[in-house]
Write a protein that holds these residues in place. Structure first.
Motif, PDB file in Angstrom:
ATOM      1  N   LYS A  45       0.818  -1.160  -0.160  1.00 12.75           N
ATOM      2  CA  LYS A  45       0.054  -0.105  -0.007  1.00 12.75           C
ATOM      3  C   LYS A  45       0.770   1.139  -0.019  1.00 12.75           C
ATOM      4  N   ASN A  46       2.257   0.986   0.165  1.00 11.92           N
ATOM      5  CA  ASN A  46       2.999   2.400   0.271  1.00 11.92           C
ATOM      6  C   ASN A  46       4.214   2.203  -0.986  1.00 11.92           C
ATOM      7  N   ALA A  47       3.928   1.308  -1.929  1.00 12.67           N
ATOM      8  CA  ALA A  47       4.943   1.074  -2.746  1.00 12.67           C
ATOM      9  C   ALA A  47       5.406   2.217  -3.483  1.00 12.67           C
ATOM     10  N   ALA A  48       4.326   2.879  -4.074  1.00 13.71           N
ATOM     11  CA  ALA A  48       4.687   4.000  -4.965  1.00 13.71           C
ATOM     12  C   ALA A  48       5.205   5.056  -4.120  1.00 13.71           C
ATOM     13  N   HIS A  49       4.779   5.322  -2.988  1.00 14.07           N
ATOM     14  CA  HIS A  49       5.427   6.435  -2.065  1.00 14.07           C
ATOM     15  C   HIS A  49       7.149   6.132  -1.989  1.00 14.07           C
ATOM     16  N   VAL A  50       7.256   4.929  -1.575  1.00 11.35           N
ATOM     17  CA  VAL A  50       8.730   4.617  -1.300  1.00 11.35           C
ATOM     18  C   VAL A  50       9.613   4.585  -2.554  1.00 11.35           C
ATOM     19  N   MET A  51       8.923   4.149  -3.473  1.00  6.84           N
ATOM     20  CA  MET A  51       9.590   4.068  -4.875  1.00  6.84           C
ATOM     21  C   MET A  51       9.924   5.722  -5.114  1.00  6.84           C
ATOM     22  N   MET A  52       8.946   6.716  -4.768  1.00  4.82           N
ATOM     23  CA  MET A  52       9.201   7.805  -5.232  1.00  4.82           C
ATOM     24  C   MET A  52      10.226   8.751  -4.389  1.00  4.82           C
ATOM     25  N   LEU A  59       0.067   5.139   1.604  1.00  4.74           N
ATOM     26  CA  LEU A  59       0.270   6.797   1.417  1.00  4.74           C
ATOM     27  C   LEU A  59       0.334   6.919   0.060  1.00  4.74           C
ATOM     28  N   ASP A  60       0.057   5.672  -0.919  1.00  4.93           N
ATOM     29  CA  ASP A  60       0.164   5.785  -2.498  1.00  4.93           C
ATOM     30  C   ASP A  60      -0.853   6.926  -2.823  1.00  4.93           C
ATOM     31  N   MET A  61      -2.046   6.933  -2.591  1.00 10.72           N
ATOM     32  CA  MET A  61      -3.167   7.667  -3.023  1.00 10.72           C
ATOM     33  C   MET A  61      -3.003   9.360  -2.307  1.00 10.72           C
ATOM     34  N   PRO A  62      -3.032   9.085  -1.118  1.00 15.35           N
ATOM     35  CA  PRO A  62      -2.771  10.390  -0.160  1.00 15.35           C
ATOM     36  C   PRO A  62      -1.898  11.332  -0.900  1.00 15.35           C
ATOM     37  N   GLU A  63      -0.413  10.616  -0.714  1.00 17.86           N
ATOM     38  CA  GLU A  63       0.637  11.345  -0.764  1.00 17.86           C
ATOM     39  C   GLU A  63       1.032  11.503  -2.513  1.00 17.86           C
ATOM     40  N   TYR A  70       0.033  -0.596  -7.309  1.00 19.93           N
ATOM     41  CA  TYR A  70      -0.721  -1.786  -7.814  1.00 19.93           C
ATOM     42  C   TYR A  70      -2.425  -1.447  -7.635  1.00 19.93           C
ATOM     43  N   PRO A  71      -2.649  -0.807  -8.878  1.00 22.90           N
ATOM     44  CA  PRO A  71      -4.146  -0.194  -8.674  1.00 22.90           C
ATOM     45  C   PRO A  71      -5.129  -1.572  -8.406  1.00 22.90           C
ATOM     46  N   GLU A  72      -5.017  -2.661  -9.285  1.00 24.46           N
ATOM     47  CA  GLU A  72      -6.072  -3.483  -9.209  1.00 24.46           C
ATOM     48  C   GLU A  72      -6.039  -4.170  -7.911  1.00 24.46           C
ATOM     49  N   PHE A  73      -4.729  -4.505  -7.563  1.00 21.51           N
ATOM     50  CA  PHE A  73      -4.486  -5.277  -6.050  1.00 21.51           C
ATOM     51  C   PHE A  73      -5.089  -4.488  -5.149  1.00 21.51           C
ATOM     52  N   GLN A  74      -4.954  -3.107  -5.303  1.00 20.55           N
ATOM     53  CA  GLN A  74      -5.240  -1.996  -4.026  1.00 20.55           C
ATOM     54  C   GLN A  74      -6.852  -1.843  -4.149  1.00 20.55           C
TER      55      GLN A  74
END
Length: 543
Positions: free
Chosen positions: A121-128, A517-521, A527-531
């Motif tokens: 749920k935080n993968a996009a935030h950490v990668m960013m 944090l992916d969507m709020p931040e 992983y949109p389908e998984f989320q």
């Protein structure tokens, strides 16, 4: 009539036979001539003469007469020396640039390790955060970080002398604190040697300031992270870096106070990894643990979402380390540059023993080998060998790595027992083993390398080899204390002041942390389908 055609055929045969014999004799003579006097230089023994040192980039001669004329005008010793010097510096610049590119690729390894060890749920935030620390850091280092760190370093001979770096230094007495020249790489810093050094050093800086992103992951506001990136690349990292690599006071402990060669850190166990590790610990303490990490003082497991990603990232980091450590010779030609071969093997051996030791220790303690701990063991071995890699034998490289593998296991357990949440083990890998690597120089340096380092004659010698090893060990211990006090102290102050000045603090909102944090931040799921499926399941449970 028939006899007439028969005679004609016979005549034709004789004519063809004569023609064949003439061709054969002609070809045979040419063939014999070719073997008797070979053209060109197939063995390569005659290729490359003194003339080539000064005409390598000159015109292509199209006739033998011109070639003979040029060769008759034998180059002078001065022009020949210029050509050799140009080639030597070119070799060193190419080597340094290529190894710098390898270190830059380590950013991908850090991103994969940290993201894999965190939750989906935080993968996009950490990668960013891992992506953006690189451009933010590059800009900050260009603005003033490089000037503070190297603005008075003096000439770097392997890169062509870099005379532009010779300049002022802010001092208090004999204590040099930071450089004062080279803001924005302007003026006479517009130089091939200086730019080569900048590229190599800026990726080292980036490797250091990326470390806290793992320890502070899954609960750090992105806007606060951006401010940190500029602070770390412009002030935190370069000021300490100047003390070791920029001619500052720690590097002069030998010259001024007869403590060995002064503080020695070949490729950055302290400058890069300890600085990053101490900063990570400070950030984790200011932020506090993730929601749900501890219950009644007991740590709850929060497994990462993609172990294969984390392990692949570990391999990328290990590969990039072949630029990190061998590249720190800043060239292969002259000045002991070929020591890079020893350094590369020591780096490999320490990574292997670190991984294997961590695997065995964890299996003995918990009955199962843990992939994450094996990966962290490999990284711990690499961190620990980074400072002593140029000064130790292969046996000590294995020992250093194995001890690092044990230290990282102990560190992870100790950190959790003290209620500190470090999702990727950043302090255990980089902080604790950065300290161990700097200490290892003072213990195991074998006295075969380092003559003239920091203006001190003789090779670097550790405690186990006598001949002044105790003085070198003392210099190493002083640098360890200064590194921890500076990095932990100034970064704790920074995070606390930033937290007080930021509306709502530097930690993400509780509801955002719980949801991810992916969507709020970031405004996007990794992983949109998984989320989306996960949210549907949670809604169904609530209903």
């Amino acid at each position: 009539m028939l006899s007439r055609f028969t005679g004609l055929r016979a005549a034709c045969r004789v004519l063809l036979l004569a023609l064949f014999l003439c061709c054969a004799l002609t070809f045979g003579g040419s063939l014999h001539s070719s073997f008797a006097q070979v053209a060109g230089d197939p063995s390569g023994t005659k290729t490359g003469a003194a003339i080539d040192a000064t005409t390598a980039n000159g015109p292509i001669f199209k006739d033998q007469e011109t070639v003979d004329s040029v060769r008759a005008n034998v180059p002078t010793i001065a022009t020949l020396a210029d050509g050799v010097g140009h080639t030597r510096v070119a070799v060193n610049i190419v080597f340094t640039l290529l190894t710098g590119f390898l270190v830059m690729f380590m950013q991908a390894g850090f991103a994969m390790v940290e993201t894999g060890f965190c939750r989906a749920k935080n993968a996009a935030h950490v990668m960013m955060t891992n992506l953006m620390i690189y451009p933010i850091g590059v800009l900050g280092f260009w603005i003033c970080g490089f000037a503070i760190m190297f603005g008075s370093v003096g000439a770097v001979g392997s890169l062509g002398g870099t005379p532009a770096l010779i300049g002022g230094e802010f001092k208090i007495g004999d204590v040099g604190l930071w450089g004062t020249r080279g803001l924005f790489l302007s003026g006479n810093f517009y130089d091939v040697g200086v730019f080569t050094l900048f590229l190599f050093e800026v990726v080292f800086m980036s490797a250091s300031v990326i470390i806290p992103t793992g320890a502070m992951a899954e609960r750090w506001k992105f806007n606060s992270f951006i401010v940190y990136g500029f602070f770390a690349s412009m002030i935190l990292y370069p000021i300490y870096g100047h003390q070791i690599w920029g001619g500052g006071w720690l590097s002069q402990l030998g010259h001024l106070y007869h403590l060995g060669h002064g503080a020695v850190d070949f490729a950055g166990s302290g400058v890069v990894h300890s600085i990053g590790g101490w900063t990570a610990l400070a950030g984790a303490l200011v932020l506090g643990p993730r929601i749900g990490k501890f219950t009644n003082g007991k740590a709850n497991p929060m497994p990462g979402h993609d172990i294969p990603m984390a392990l692949l990232g570990t391999f990328i980091l290990a590969f990039g380390w072949f630029g990190f450590n061998p590249g720190s010779t800043l060239g292969m030609a002259g000045a002991g540059g070929m020591r890079a071969a020893i350094i590369a093997v020591n780096t490999m051996l320490a990574s292997a023993s670190g991984a294997f030791a961590a695997l065995l220790i964890w299996k003995a303690m918990f009955k199962k080998p843990d992939p994450g701990m094996a990966a962290n063991g490999m990284l711990a071995g690499l961190v620990a060998i980074t400072a002593p890699c140029a000064y130790v034998t292969s046996g000590f490289a294995i020992l250093i790595g194995a001890i690092a593998g044990g230290l990282v296991c102990w560190g992870v357990i100790m950190i959790e027992k003290n209620g500190i949440d470090d999702p990727v083990g950043a302090f255990s890998v980089h902080g604790i083993n950065g300290i161990w690597g700097v200490m290892a120089v003072g213990l195991f340096a074998d006295g075969t390398y380092g003559d003239g380092l920091n203006g001190v004659s003789g090779n670097v010698t550790g405690l186990f080899y006598g001949h002044g090893g105790g003085a070198q060990f003392m210099a190493q211990m002083i640098s360890i204390v200064v590194c921890g006090a500076w990095a932990f102290g100034i970064s704790t102050l920074f995070f606390k002041v930033q937290n007080a000045l930021t509306p709502g603090g530097i930690r993400s909102r509780r509801e955002d942390e719980i949801a991810g944090l992916d969507m709020p931040e970031m405004g996007a799921y990794a992983y949109p389908e998984f989320q989306l499926r996960s949210e549907v399941r949670e809604s169904a449970l609530v209903d």
